[in-house]
Design a protein around this motif. Structure first.
Motif, PDB file in Angstrom:
ATOM      1  N   TYR A  37      13.163  70.020   7.521  1.00  0.00           N
ATOM      2  CA  TYR A  37      13.518  68.978   6.559  1.00  0.00           C
ATOM      3  C   TYR A  37      14.921  68.425   6.813  1.00  0.00           C
ATOM      4  N   GLY A  38      15.803  69.223   7.398  1.00  0.00           N
ATOM      5  CA  GLY A  38      17.108  68.710   7.813  1.00  0.00           C
ATOM      6  C   GLY A  38      16.971  67.668   8.907  1.00  0.00           C
ATOM      7  N   PHE A  39      16.059  67.929   9.840  1.00  0.00           N
ATOM      8  CA  PHE A  39      15.813  66.965  10.910  1.00  0.00           C
ATOM      9  C   PHE A  39      15.190  65.688  10.353  1.00  0.00           C
ATOM     10  N   LEU A  40      14.259  65.832   9.416  1.00  0.00           N
ATOM     11  CA  LEU A  40      13.675  64.641   8.788  1.00  0.00           C
ATOM     12  C   LEU A  40      14.742  63.838   8.042  1.00  0.00           C
ATOM     13  N   ASP A  41      15.671  64.524   7.388  1.00  0.00           N
ATOM     14  CA  ASP A  41      16.770  63.830   6.707  1.00  0.00           C
ATOM     15  C   ASP A  41      17.611  63.034   7.705  1.00  0.00           C
ATOM     16  N   ALA A  42      17.869  63.633   8.869  1.00  0.00           N
ATOM     17  CA  ALA A  42      18.640  62.931   9.901  1.00  0.00           C
ATOM     18  C   ALA A  42      17.881  61.703  10.393  1.00  0.00           C
ATOM     19  N   LEU A  43      16.583  61.840  10.595  1.00  0.00           N
ATOM     20  CA  LEU A  43      15.783  60.689  11.019  1.00  0.00           C
ATOM     21  C   LEU A  43      15.796  59.585   9.963  1.00  0.00           C
ATOM     22  N   GLN A  44      15.780  59.982   8.691  1.00  0.00           N
ATOM     23  CA  GLN A  44      15.839  58.988   7.609  1.00  0.00           C
ATOM     24  C   GLN A  44      17.147  58.208   7.677  1.00  0.00           C
ATOM     25  N   ALA A  45      18.223  58.892   8.024  1.00  0.00           N
ATOM     26  CA  ALA A  45      19.552  58.284   7.975  1.00  0.00           C
ATOM     27  C   ALA A  45      19.901  57.467   9.215  1.00  0.00           C
ATOM     28  N   ILE A  46      19.264  57.751  10.332  1.00  0.00           N
ATOM     29  CA  ILE A  46      19.682  57.110  11.583  1.00  0.00           C
ATOM     30  C   ILE A  46      19.264  55.641  11.627  1.00  0.00           C
ATOM     31  N   GLN A  47      20.137  54.846  12.183  1.00  0.00           N
ATOM     32  CA  GLN A  47      19.873  53.422  12.387  1.00  0.00           C
ATOM     33  C   GLN A  47      20.003  53.135  13.878  1.00  0.00           C
ATOM     34  N   ILE A  48      18.890  52.853  14.521  1.00  0.00           N
ATOM     35  CA  ILE A  48      18.887  52.551  15.950  1.00  0.00           C
ATOM     36  C   ILE A  48      18.354  51.133  16.122  1.00  0.00           C
ATOM     37  N   SER A  49      19.120  50.322  16.827  1.00  0.00           N
ATOM     38  CA  SER A  49      18.712  48.934  17.043  1.00  0.00           C
ATOM     39  C   SER A  49      18.006  48.792  18.389  1.00  0.00           C
ATOM     40  N   VAL A  50      17.351  47.677  18.568  1.00  0.00           N
ATOM     41  CA  VAL A  50      16.721  47.375  19.856  1.00  0.00           C
ATOM     42  C   VAL A  50      17.797  47.330  20.934  1.00  0.00           C
ATOM     43  N   SER A  51      18.949  46.793  20.593  1.00  0.00           N
ATOM     44  CA  SER A  51      20.061  46.744  21.539  1.00  0.00           C
ATOM     45  C   SER A  51      20.483  48.146  21.977  1.00  0.00           C
ATOM     46  N   ASP A  52      20.515  49.090  21.029  1.00  0.00           N
ATOM     47  CA  ASP A  52      20.847  50.480  21.367  1.00  0.00           C
ATOM     48  C   ASP A  52      19.861  51.034  22.388  1.00  0.00           C
ATOM     49  N   ILE A  53      18.597  50.762  22.173  1.00  0.00           N
ATOM     50  CA  ILE A  53      17.550  51.288  23.050  1.00  0.00           C
ATOM     51  C   ILE A  53      17.622  50.653  24.432  1.00  0.00           C
ATOM     52  N   LEU A  54      17.932  49.374  24.474  1.00  0.00           N
ATOM     53  CA  LEU A  54      17.957  48.660  25.753  1.00  0.00           C
ATOM     54  C   LEU A  54      19.236  48.883  26.550  1.00  0.00           C
ATOM     55  N   THR A  55      20.261  49.448  25.923  1.00  0.00           N
ATOM     56  CA  THR A  55      21.519  49.690  26.623  1.00  0.00           C
ATOM     57  C   THR A  55      21.359  50.871  27.575  1.00  0.00           C
ATOM     58  N   PRO A  56      21.586  50.657  28.877  1.00  0.00           N
ATOM     59  CA  PRO A  56      21.453  51.768  29.828  1.00  0.00           C
ATOM     60  C   PRO A  56      22.615  52.748  29.685  1.00  0.00           C
ATOM     61  N   GLY A  57      22.450  53.906  30.282  1.00  0.00           N
ATOM     62  CA  GLY A  57      23.565  54.841  30.311  1.00  0.00           C
ATOM     63  C   GLY A  57      23.218  56.263  29.940  1.00  0.00           C
ATOM     64  N   GLY A  58      21.954  56.538  29.643  1.00  0.00           N
ATOM     65  CA  GLY A  58      21.581  57.919  29.319  1.00  0.00           C
ATOM     66  C   GLY A  58      22.386  58.444  28.150  1.00  0.00           C
ATOM     67  N   ASN A  59      23.068  59.581  28.349  1.00  0.00           N
ATOM     68  CA  ASN A  59      23.871  60.171  27.272  1.00  0.00           C
ATOM     69  C   ASN A  59      25.116  59.360  26.949  1.00  0.00           C
ATOM     70  N   GLN A  60      25.415  58.351  27.763  1.00  0.00           N
ATOM     71  CA  GLN A  60      26.575  57.509  27.499  1.00  0.00           C
ATOM     72  C   GLN A  60      26.192  56.243  26.729  1.00  0.00           C
ATOM     73  N   SER A  61      24.909  56.061  26.455  1.00  0.00           N
ATOM     74  CA  SER A  61      24.461  54.890  25.699  1.00  0.00           C
ATOM     75  C   SER A  61      24.789  55.094  24.215  1.00  0.00           C
ATOM     76  N   PRO A  62      24.619  54.074  23.386  1.00  0.00           N
ATOM     77  CA  PRO A  62      24.975  54.193  21.965  1.00  0.00           C
ATOM     78  C   PRO A  62      24.080  55.138  21.152  1.00  0.00           C
ATOM     79  N   THR A  63      22.893  55.448  21.634  1.00  0.00           N
ATOM     80  CA  THR A  63      21.944  56.213  20.825  1.00  0.00           C
ATOM     81  C   THR A  63      22.299  57.696  20.655  1.00  0.00           C
ATOM     82  N   PRO A  64      22.578  58.466  21.705  1.00  0.00           N
ATOM     83  CA  PRO A  64      22.852  59.896  21.517  1.00  0.00           C
ATOM     84  C   PRO A  64      23.988  60.214  20.538  1.00  0.00           C
ATOM     85  N   PRO A  65      25.101  59.471  20.554  1.00  0.00           N
ATOM     86  CA  PRO A  65      26.146  59.788  19.575  1.00  0.00           C
ATOM     87  C   PRO A  65      25.696  59.611  18.123  1.00  0.00           C
ATOM     88  N   LYS A  66      24.762  58.701  17.892  1.00  0.00           N
ATOM     89  CA  LYS A  66      24.259  58.509  16.529  1.00  0.00           C
ATOM     90  C   LYS A  66      23.511  59.751  16.053  1.00  0.00           C
TER      91      LYS A  66
END
Length: 89
Positions: A37-66
């Motif tokens: 349920y902690g993981f589900l709470d995190a998924l509820q809170a996260i905001q990922i944009s299409v731009s985040d997904i399309l940005t290359p860079g693996g762990n250096q992209s905007p998504t992992p830090p979120k």
């Protein structure tokens, strides 16, 4: 998806694709309820944009830090898992 409605809120089922292999949702929600349920709470809170997904860079992209901002305070850490596949003929 019908079986997931008992474990995952309806709005999350609309926002994300969930797959329940070998009753994983049931097992995790009962045996590791706090983490599940902690993981589900995190998924509820996260905001990922299409731009985040399309940005290359693996762990250096905007998504992992979120994810890190939401999960690290609860002790979640990234790990690497490796394994061998044995095929007998």
């Amino acid at each position: 998806m019908e079986d997931l409605k008992a474990w995952i809120p309806e709005d999350m089922l609309e926002k994300f694709d969930f797959y329940n292999y070998n009753h994983a949702a049931e097992i995790l929600s009962q045996s590791f309820a706090s983490e599940f349920y902690g993981f589900l709470d995190a998924l509820q809170a996260i905001q990922i944009s299409v731009s985040d997904i399309l940005t290359p860079g693996g762990n250096q992209s905007p998504t992992p830090p979120k994810f890190s901002v939401l999960l690290d305070p609860d002790g979640w850490k990234e790990i690497r898992i490796s394994g061998d596949l044995l095929v007998k003929i």
